[in-house]
Design a protein around this motif. Structure first.
Motif: not given
Length: 125
Positions: A71-73, A56-61, A46-54, A33-40
Motif C-alpha cells: 500500500s502507499r500513502d 489502485v493497481g498492485t501486483r504480487y509474486s 526477487e520481486f515481492v510486490a509493486a503498486i502504481t502511483w495511485s 510506481a513503487l516496488g518491494w524486492f528481497r534478497q536472501a
C-alpha cells in the motif's frame, strides 16, 4: 532524484507479522510506481510486490500472494508492505524501489531506477 529509506524490519517468529515502511524524498512521490524486492544470502534478488502511483493497481509474486499487502500513502510519501503469516523462507533483506519512467507494474529489478538500502527481515522457525 529519489531517496528511499526502509524501516520496520526485525526478528519475528514463524506465523508472525511485520510492516515495512519506505519513506521517500526528492521527486514528487505520487508520480511513480513503487516496488518491494528481497534478497536472501546466496540468492538472486526477487520481486515481492509493486503498486502504481495511485495505489489502485498492485501486483504480487506467487510466493507472497494472500499473505503480504502493499500500500502507499501519497500524503506521507510513504509506501508499506504488510507481511502476515511469515515463514522462515521469507528471511531476506527487503528493499523498496521506485520506477519513475513507466506507468505499468514490472517485476524485473533493472526496470527500477532508484533503490533504498534495505532492511533485514528474519523469521525464526
Amino acid at each position: 532524484q529519489v531517496q528511499l529509506v526502509e524501516s520496520g524490519g526485525g526478528l519475528v517468529q514463524a506465523g508472525g507479522s511485520l510492516r515495512l515502511s519506505c519513506t521517500a524524498s526528492g521527486r514528487t512521490f505520487r508520480n511513480y510506481a513503487l516496488g518491494w524486492f528481497r534478497q536472501a544470502p546466496g540468492k538472486a534478488r526477487e520481486f515481492v510486490a509493486a503498486i502504481t502511483w495511485s495505489g489502485v493497481g498492485t501486483r504480487y509474486s506467487d510466493s507472497v500472494k494472500g499473505r503480504f499487502t502493499i500500500s502507499r500513502d501519497n500524503t506521507k510519501s510513504t509506501g508499506y508492505l504488510q507481511m502476515n503469516g511469515l515463514k522462515p523462507e521469507d528471511t531476506a533483506v527487503y528493499s523498496c524501489a521506485a520506477d519513475t519512467l513507466r506507468s505499468t507494474l514490472h517485476t524485473q529489478p533493472d526496470v527500477y531506477d532508484y533503490w533504498g538500502q534495505g532492511t533485514q527481515v528474519t523469521v525464526s522457525s
